[in-house]
Every structure is written in C-alpha cells, then in structure tokens.
Design a protein around this motif. Structure first.
Motif, PDB file in Angstrom:
ATOM      1  N   GLN A 114     -27.101  78.733   4.519  1.00  0.00           N
ATOM      2  CA  GLN A 114     -28.030  78.611   3.396  1.00  0.00           C
ATOM      3  C   GLN A 114     -28.202  77.154   2.986  1.00  0.00           C
ATOM      4  O   GLN A 114     -29.295  76.720   2.635  1.00  0.00           O
ATOM      5  CB  GLN A 114     -27.521  79.420   2.203  1.00  0.00           C
ATOM      6  N   ARG A 115     -27.102  76.390   3.061  1.00  0.00           N
ATOM      7  CA  ARG A 115     -27.193  74.976   2.706  1.00  0.00           C
ATOM      8  C   ARG A 115     -28.117  74.256   3.670  1.00  0.00           C
ATOM      9  O   ARG A 115     -28.862  73.363   3.293  1.00  0.00           O
ATOM     10  CB  ARG A 115     -25.813  74.330   2.731  1.00  0.00           C
ATOM     11  N   GLN A 116     -28.044  74.665   4.950  1.00  0.00           N
ATOM     12  CA  GLN A 116     -28.930  74.040   5.910  1.00  0.00           C
ATOM     13  C   GLN A 116     -30.370  74.377   5.566  1.00  0.00           C
ATOM     14  O   GLN A 116     -31.264  73.557   5.742  1.00  0.00           O
ATOM     15  CB  GLN A 116     -28.561  74.474   7.336  1.00  0.00           C
ATOM     16  N   ARG A 117     -30.590  75.580   5.042  1.00  0.00           N
ATOM     17  CA  ARG A 117     -31.942  75.945   4.612  1.00  0.00           C
ATOM     18  C   ARG A 117     -32.398  75.067   3.453  1.00  0.00           C
ATOM     19  O   ARG A 117     -33.578  74.731   3.341  1.00  0.00           O
ATOM     20  CB  ARG A 117     -31.984  77.412   4.191  1.00  0.00           C
ATOM     21  N   ILE A 118     -31.470  74.710   2.576  1.00  0.00           N
ATOM     22  CA  ILE A 118     -31.829  73.806   1.467  1.00  0.00           C
ATOM     23  C   ILE A 118     -32.255  72.456   2.046  1.00  0.00           C
ATOM     24  O   ILE A 118     -33.245  71.859   1.632  1.00  0.00           O
ATOM     25  CB  ILE A 118     -30.648  73.612   0.487  1.00  0.00           C
ATOM     26  N   GLY A 119     -31.479  71.971   3.038  1.00  0.00           N
ATOM     27  CA  GLY A 119     -31.823  70.713   3.704  1.00  0.00           C
ATOM     28  C   GLY A 119     -33.217  70.772   4.306  1.00  0.00           C
ATOM     29  O   GLY A 119     -33.985  69.814   4.233  1.00  0.00           O
ATOM     30  N   ILE A 120     -33.527  71.925   4.905  1.00  0.00           N
ATOM     31  CA  ILE A 120     -34.852  72.092   5.506  1.00  0.00           C
ATOM     32  C   ILE A 120     -35.921  72.115   4.417  1.00  0.00           C
ATOM     33  O   ILE A 120     -36.959  71.464   4.535  1.00  0.00           O
ATOM     34  CB  ILE A 120     -34.908  73.377   6.360  1.00  0.00           C
ATOM     35  N   ALA A 121     -35.640  72.838   3.338  1.00  0.00           N
ATOM     36  CA  ALA A 121     -36.612  72.915   2.239  1.00  0.00           C
ATOM     37  C   ALA A 121     -36.888  71.533   1.667  1.00  0.00           C
ATOM     38  O   ALA A 121     -38.030  71.185   1.363  1.00  0.00           O
ATOM     39  CB  ALA A 121     -36.094  73.848   1.143  1.00  0.00           C
ATOM     40  N   ARG A 122     -35.821  70.727   1.557  1.00  0.00           N
ATOM     41  CA  ARG A 122     -36.015  69.386   1.014  1.00  0.00           C
ATOM     42  C   ARG A 122     -36.900  68.556   1.936  1.00  0.00           C
ATOM     43  O   ARG A 122     -37.796  67.848   1.491  1.00  0.00           O
ATOM     44  CB  ARG A 122     -34.676  68.680   0.810  1.00  0.00           C
ATOM     45  N   ALA A 123     -36.637  68.674   3.239  1.00  0.00           N
ATOM     46  CA  ALA A 123     -37.466  67.929   4.189  1.00  0.00           C
ATOM     47  C   ALA A 123     -38.918  68.378   4.100  1.00  0.00           C
ATOM     48  O   ALA A 123     -39.838  67.574   4.148  1.00  0.00           O
ATOM     49  CB  ALA A 123     -36.927  68.117   5.604  1.00  0.00           C
ATOM     50  N   LEU A 124     -39.115  69.696   3.928  1.00  0.00           N
ATOM     51  CA  LEU A 124     -40.480  70.221   3.886  1.00  0.00           C
ATOM     52  C   LEU A 124     -41.203  69.910   2.574  1.00  0.00           C
ATOM     53  O   LEU A 124     -42.430  69.897   2.519  1.00  0.00           O
ATOM     54  CB  LEU A 124     -40.460  71.743   4.060  1.00  0.00           C
ATOM     55  N   SER A 125     -40.419  69.642   1.523  1.00  0.00           N
ATOM     56  CA  SER A 125     -41.014  69.530   0.198  1.00  0.00           C
ATOM     57  C   SER A 125     -42.039  68.411   0.111  1.00  0.00           C
ATOM     58  O   SER A 125     -42.944  68.459  -0.704  1.00  0.00           O
ATOM     59  CB  SER A 125     -39.922  69.319  -0.855  1.00  0.00           C
ATOM     60  N   VAL A 126     -41.919  67.408   0.959  1.00  0.00           N
ATOM     61  CA  VAL A 126     -42.857  66.290   0.891  1.00  0.00           C
ATOM     62  C   VAL A 126     -43.962  66.410   1.935  1.00  0.00           C
ATOM     63  O   VAL A 126     -44.711  65.478   2.170  1.00  0.00           O
ATOM     64  CB  VAL A 126     -42.126  64.934   1.044  1.00  0.00           C
ATOM     65  N   ASP A 127     -44.006  67.597   2.574  1.00  0.00           N
ATOM     66  CA  ASP A 127     -45.086  67.861   3.508  1.00  0.00           C
ATOM     67  C   ASP A 127     -45.136  66.879   4.684  1.00  0.00           C
ATOM     68  O   ASP A 127     -46.156  66.226   4.903  1.00  0.00           O
ATOM     69  CB  ASP A 127     -46.414  67.765   2.747  1.00  0.00           C
ATOM     70  N   PRO A 128     -44.064  66.749   5.429  1.00  0.00           N
ATOM     71  CA  PRO A 128     -44.026  65.741   6.485  1.00  0.00           C
ATOM     72  C   PRO A 128     -44.809  66.155   7.723  1.00  0.00           C
ATOM     73  O   PRO A 128     -45.098  67.334   7.909  1.00  0.00           O
ATOM     74  CB  PRO A 128     -42.537  65.663   6.824  1.00  0.00           C
ATOM     75  N   GLN A 129     -45.136  65.160   8.550  1.00  0.00           N
ATOM     76  CA  GLN A 129     -45.764  65.471   9.832  1.00  0.00           C
ATOM     77  C   GLN A 129     -44.695  65.710  10.884  1.00  0.00           C
ATOM     78  O   GLN A 129     -44.866  66.463  11.812  1.00  0.00           O
ATOM     79  CB  GLN A 129     -46.615  64.284  10.292  1.00  0.00           C
ATOM     80  N   MET A 130     -43.591  64.986  10.708  1.00  0.00           N
ATOM     81  CA  MET A 130     -42.571  65.045  11.741  1.00  0.00           C
ATOM     82  C   MET A 130     -41.195  65.133  11.094  1.00  0.00           C
ATOM     83  O   MET A 130     -40.946  64.531  10.055  1.00  0.00           O
ATOM     84  CB  MET A 130     -42.657  63.772  12.591  1.00  0.00           C
ATOM     85  N   ILE A 131     -40.298  65.916  11.738  1.00  0.00           N
ATOM     86  CA  ILE A 131     -38.931  66.010  11.244  1.00  0.00           C
ATOM     87  C   ILE A 131     -37.972  65.671  12.376  1.00  0.00           C
ATOM     88  O   ILE A 131     -38.126  66.163  13.498  1.00  0.00           O
ATOM     89  CB  ILE A 131     -38.614  67.429  10.708  1.00  0.00           C
ATOM     90  N   ILE A 132     -37.029  64.796  12.076  1.00  0.00           N
ATOM     91  CA  ILE A 132     -35.969  64.511  13.035  1.00  0.00           C
ATOM     92  C   ILE A 132     -34.798  65.419  12.679  1.00  0.00           C
ATOM     93  O   ILE A 132     -34.299  65.392  11.562  1.00  0.00           O
ATOM     94  CB  ILE A 132     -35.549  63.033  12.956  1.00  0.00           C
TER      95      ILE A 132
END
Lengths: 349, 341
Positions: B164-182
């Motif tokens: 679930q914590r990893q999902r939070i990390g993913i949500a945070r990355a997605l929150s700014v609407d990125p084009q690319m994720i490392i």
C-alpha cells in the motif's frame, strides 16, 4: 511423509510471541520431516512463519517469543528437552545454519580463519594450529580463491558472495547432519546466487547432509529442493514433492503464488494476483486463513479451518475443496484460479 | 505497449557519472568510482525501457543522473527536446513535474509525519498543478486510481502495508500528471503476490494515462513482464540493448546469456544449461580494460583485454535496434568460438 530415514521430525510446533497486544501465533501447529540426505524447502511470503520455524528448531527464539508446544525430534532425540548447554553442543556441530545477510552473522573483528577455526576448537577440541589447518581445507572446499590469504582476511574485505561462502565454510566445518539455510542467496546477485546454490547442492551430496531451505523464491525451490512445504500465516497449507507441487499445485494459495510470479522464460499477458494481503498475525481469520483472499472461498471456509489432509499423489493439502465435505461446485484450482472469480461477502477490502 | 510511437521523449548521450574518492592527508581526489561510464540511449514516448543489471552496474545511478538528483559528470540528457543539464536548479524543479521517480523503499521516500492527504497535496502545491479547491477531488481520484480507499486519506504511512505504501508513492508521482516515471526497483521489496498487484497497476496506468516508464530492476522476470525494450548494464557500460523478445529469446552478449541462465526457473522439469560465471563483479574504481566483462567471460581473448567493444548490430543475426557490445557476436553464434570455463 513416513520415511524411516528421517533426520528431523517437527510435530505440531507452536511458537508464539507474547506482546503487549496479546499473543502472536507466528508458527501454529507445523508438522514436517526431512528425510536423510534430502532437501526440504519451506516457502512463504513475509510473515508466514518460515524463519521462526527454523529458529525454533535451533532453539534460538528469544523473549517475548516462546516455543509453546509440539515436538522436534532430531536423530531420535527430543530437542525441546535439551538444556541450553546441550543445545550449544548441537548448534554448529550437528545442526548448522546459514543466514541471509552474512555480514551481520560474521564477527567483523575476527578474521575469517579465526571464525572457522572456532568451530573446530569448540566442538572437536582441536588446537588453534590444527583448527586453522582444517579451516584452510574448508575455504578450499567452498571455492574461495587464494584461501591461504583469505584465512587472515576480515569479513569487510570480502565481497557478498565470498562472505556467504565463508559462512558456508563455518556452517559445514563440523560436518553437520542437518543444514538450515534461511534465505541463503536472497541478498546476492543472480550470477552469484547461481554459484552459491550450485556450491550448496554439490556439498550436500558430497557430505550426505540433509537440508532445510527457507526461501520466498519459488525458482530457488524448484532448482534445489526434493520436497516443499508452503506456509501461509503460520501454517503449512501444502506439502508435496517438488515435481508434484509445481505440476499439480492444489491449494489456491500455492496456485496464486505460482500464477503471480513474473517469469523470465515465458511470455505472460496479465499477471494473476492474490487480492488483499497477508492477515496480521495478531488478528488471524477464524476459519481457513487464506479464505479472505481466496477466489473459491465459501461460507464453510470462513467458518472453519481445514486440516492438512493426505492426497492421492502422496501430497498434503489444507483446503476444503479437496475434501468430501466441500459443498461448492466442482473446482479445478489450477485451471479455475482467477482473480475475482468469487468473493466472500464482507471480506472485500 | 502498442501505443509506442517513434518520438524520443528522453535522449541520453555519453552520460558519465564519476564519484570522486578522496584520500591522503589533504583529502585530495585520488581516484573515481566510474559508476556510469559513457552510455547513450533513448526512451520513446509511451514505451517502457528497462535497465537491468547486478548491484553496482550503474542502473540506479543512471536514473538519478537523469533527474539530476546527482549532478552528472559529463554528457547530455534531453527530455522532450530540452537539455536538462542546461537548466537552472529552479527550472529543473519545474521540469520534474513531467519526470517523476518511484523508489524501492516507499517508507524511506515518504515523510512519515505526513498523512496521505498532505503527501499528495504537497506535491501538487509545489508543482502548482491544480487550483487549491480542485485538489481535494483530485486526491480522492488518485487514491481510487491506485487502489486505495477514500477512508484511508488521513492515515499516516506507518498505518499501511508495504504494498500500500508503494501505491502511495505511485499516487504521489501521478499527482503532478507526469509524462514519464522512473521506477527504481519499485517492486523489489514486495512479496510476489503484492508485487503482481503493483505491476498490474503500473501497466494499467500506462495504458490509461499514456505514461512512459524507465524501469530499473535487477529482476528479469519482472522486466520481461513490463518492458517493451531492455537495456543490460555491466560495470557502468551498456552491454546489450534490444526489444524484449529479442533480448530474452536471442541474447547476443555472453553476459546477457549468463544472466538469463543464472535465474532459477520455477519449474523443476525444465532442464536448462546453466552458465556459472567465475568470480565476482570487479570494482568500478579500477574497471578492467577493454571489454569490462573479459575477466569473467568464457570467450575472452587478448582483443577483449585491449579493445573496448562498441555496441553494434549484425543485420543477419539480429533484429533492427538490437545491439550488443561484443567483438565476437558472429564467432560465438556460429560455434567457431567455444567457451572456456
């Protein structure tokens, strides 16, 4: 499982931790035995109780943990009845253990040679000189290059793979009858893992040891074990010889585990998952512990815990589906396992 | 992914990342750890490129250098046509809106004293992605996207499990609407049953949001599952790059072959030929001359000790875009050269 040549027999082992939040049943009624010269793998995810099982055999459970009940018979002797002094003469001598992280189990201020020699000095009463001579032989056996120089090396001077080899040298120094390997290659890179696994299997055959291999890696199990016990939330849910387990897994958890594993050797479109997560050990489901995550679970699963029962193929499964009492439609667990196939009311998270 | 187009979103050229080793009485630089040593590759919009390799090969360093979490020693990094290394710190921070990272250990990378709501709104606030009054709604939406419940919005990280914590990390990355994720070993710390959930989530998000992934991992099973193309690194260098199918079915570099053969297969009936390497990975402080794999390679000759092989394609043996850095691709393929274990 009734093999006359059994080296260790674990019967109804119960190990609990008594915390301020109450009793945590880490290992709850585990049975298995390891036939002489064979390898039994115990697989499970974090919190399944696999490491606590191995520590219980070594009697290394510390407060607030306690072995609450059961029997552990090693070579006909009851290990749980031994005094601490008697246990000390067994550990590292007749039963040895290697751990995941060699750096934390080696003593950083002693040389590798000293640490191997210690085993000979304690258990065989050899002089330091004789012990060091024998240690040199062990380093050669485990394939450490320029062993003479390495005798005088400290743990930090060795790479991860070399340290694990040194650990194996210490563990095998007194020619133990049983080697317990707890995630021995988990911290290593795959190319080094392959070296170490090959080394362990080779030495096992050469020295005729039995082995208990604790791991979360089904690939490692398939390549090194003869028999496999799958653990979930403190209990064994399936036991089988390695070929049967991988070919005809019967417990929904085993099937889920195999189907959720991304493989490097075949193409898979979508990974099957096991929904939800492992229950907390201080709040275990009343019935089958896997019921809240099981796609086949019915009311009977939620209400009562099935036994580990013998199957035709000589394996054992703890699941209502494989009993006469099963009151649901006929299920082929391996083929029908599908995420979301059916859900138990109230268990959806 | 099928949506892959040929536009390059990220272009890395001659990237070098050296870390100085200081020593002596005056603390002068005595040597370098050559963590990444002159690598070039590109990531196309909408695809997943994976970087695989063992510890110390430079895969994570590459990810960090692209984001300028560590300033690269030399080279060029272009993202969406812009030269990232020429940006000021402030401009770079703005740029990270489009280029996010998810780490291995979510617990170490999120603030334990913030609730999920605070974690997500802080990210949006810094990047100024939404007017304040719309953020609340977006947070709820993000929670749903990554499979967390709305009722968990005011909980702290320690109240969640690893997955679930990893999902939070993913949500945070997605929150700014990125084009690319490392994704730097983003699923490595998870149990398999949970790992599968997170992998499926990452794949679903890519389909729905048109994301581009640079996926850094040591696990070739995971890599086969998620990638379109794969890049193999060894001691700071790229040894092979190819589309997924070619890399797994038709590997050309001896190191790639070894790596693939070393992974245990969860099927006891499979009889495979396992190549066991001698020795350990050499130190990146003083890497071997020529081909860096020569100290462990069963095919190595004098030429390998002296000359560094370039990444190259042989059209007869390899598909377009498949390149390997080995002098003897042809000789090994034809059996003219035999391994010397």
């Amino acid at each position: 499982m009734d093999n006359t040549n059994t080296i260790i027999k674990v019967d109804n082992l119960q190990t609990s931790f008594f915390t301020h939040r109450g009793e945590v049943k880490a290992v709850d009624g585990v049975h298995f035995d390891v036939p002489a010269g064979k390898t039994l793998g115990i697989v499970g995810e974090s919190g399944s109780g696999k490491s606590i099982t191995s520590l219980s055999i070594m009697r290394l459970i510390e407060s607030p943990g306690r072995i609450k009940g059961g029997n552990i018979t090693f070579n006909g002797e009851d290990l749980l009845a031994k005094t601490e002094a008697e246990m000390r003469s067994i550990r590292g001598n007749k039963i040895s253990m290697i751990f995941q992280e060699p750096m934390t189990s080696l003593n950083p201020v002693y040389t590798i040679g000293d640490q191997i020699a210690e085993a000979y000095q304690i258990h065989q009463g050899l002089s330091k000189k004789e012990a060091l001579q024998k240690s040199l032989g062990m380093l050669e056996l485990v394939g450490i290059p320029s062993p003479k120089a390495r005798l005088k090396a400290y743990p930090h001077e060795l790479s991860g793979g070399m340290r694990q080899r040194a650990m194996i040298a210490i563990a095998l120094a007194c020619n133990p009858q049983l080697l317990i390997a707890d995630e021995p290659t988990t911290a290593l890179d795959v190319t080094i893992q392959a070296q170490i696994l090959r080394l362990i299997s080779g030495l096992q055959k050469e020295l005729g040891m039995s082995m208990l291999l604790i791991t979360h890696d089904l690939g490692v199990v398939a390549e090194t074990c003869d028999y496999v016990a799958v653990m979930y939330a403190g209990k064994i849910v399936e036991y089988a010889d390695v070929t049967t387990l991988f070919k005809q897994p019967k417990h929904p958890y085993t099937v889920g585990l195999l189907k959720s594993l991304p493989r490097h050797d075949i193409d898979q479109d979508e990974l099957q998952v096991i929904k939800g997560m492992v229950p907390s050990p201080d709040d275990l489901p009343e019935g089958c512990r896997f019921a809240p995550r099981c796609p086949f679970a019915r009311e009977m699963c939620v209400n009562s815990l099935p036994d580990l029962r013998d199957q035709e193929e000589g394996n054992q499964v703890r699941c209502w589906i494989h009993t006469d009492e099963w009151d649901g439609p006929e299920v082929n667990v391996k083929d029908d396992y599908d995420y979301g196939y059916r859900t138990v009311e109230g268990t959806e998270s | 992914m099928t949506t892959t187009t040929d536009t390059e979103l990220l272009k890395v050229q001659n990237l070098k990342q050296y870390f100085p080793i200081k020593g002596g009485v005056f603390g002068r630089k005595v040597n370098d750890v050559k963590a990444v040593d002159d690598i070039s590759f590109e990531v196309k919009a909408g695809e997943t490129l994976s970087i695989v390799g063992e510890s110390g090969c430079g895969k994570s360093t590459t990810g960090r250098a692209i984001l300028r979490l560590d300033e690269p020693t030399a080279g060029q990094v272009e993202f969406g046509g812009k030269d990232l290394l020429a940006l000021s710190k402030k401009e770079m921070r703005k740029m990270r809106k489009n280029l996010q990272i998810i780490f291995q250990d979510p617990y170490a990378s999120i603030n334990p004293r913030q609730t999920v709501r605070q974690i997500l709104s802080e990210a949006m606030q810094i990047q100024d992605v939404l007017p304040k009054d719309k953020r609340e709604e977006r947070i709820k939406e993000l929670m749903k996207t990554v499979g967390l419940g709305e009722h968990q919005i005011d909980r702290f990280p320690h109240e969640f499990s690893g997955g679930q914590r990893q999902r939070i990390g993913i949500a945070r990355a997605l929150s700014v609407d990125p084009q690319m994720i490392i994704c730097d070993e983003s699923v490595s710390a998870l149990d398999v049953s949970i790992q599968a959930q997170v992998l499926n989530l990452l794949k679903k998000l890519q389909r729905e949001l048109d994301l581009t992934y640079l996926f850094i991992s040591h696990d070739l099973g995971v890599v086969r599952h998620i990638s379109d193309r794969v890049l193999v690194m060894y001691l700071g260098k790229i040894v092979e790059i190819a589309d997924k199918k070619s890399l797994f079915d038709n590997p050309k570099h001896p190191y790639t072959k070894t790596l693939l053969s070393a992974i245990p297969v969860p099927d006891p009936t499979v009889e495979k030929e396992q190549i066991i390497l001698k020795g350990d990975v050499p130190s990146p402080i003083d890497p071997p001359t020529g081909c860096r794999f020569h100290t462990r390679c069963p095919f190595a000759t004098d030429k390998c000790i002296q000359e560094t092989p370039e990444l190259r394609n042989n059209g007869d043996l390899m598909k377009d875009g498949h390149r390997a850095a080995c002098h003897y691709i042809e000789e090994i393929e034809s059996g003219e050269m035999q391994p010397n274990y």
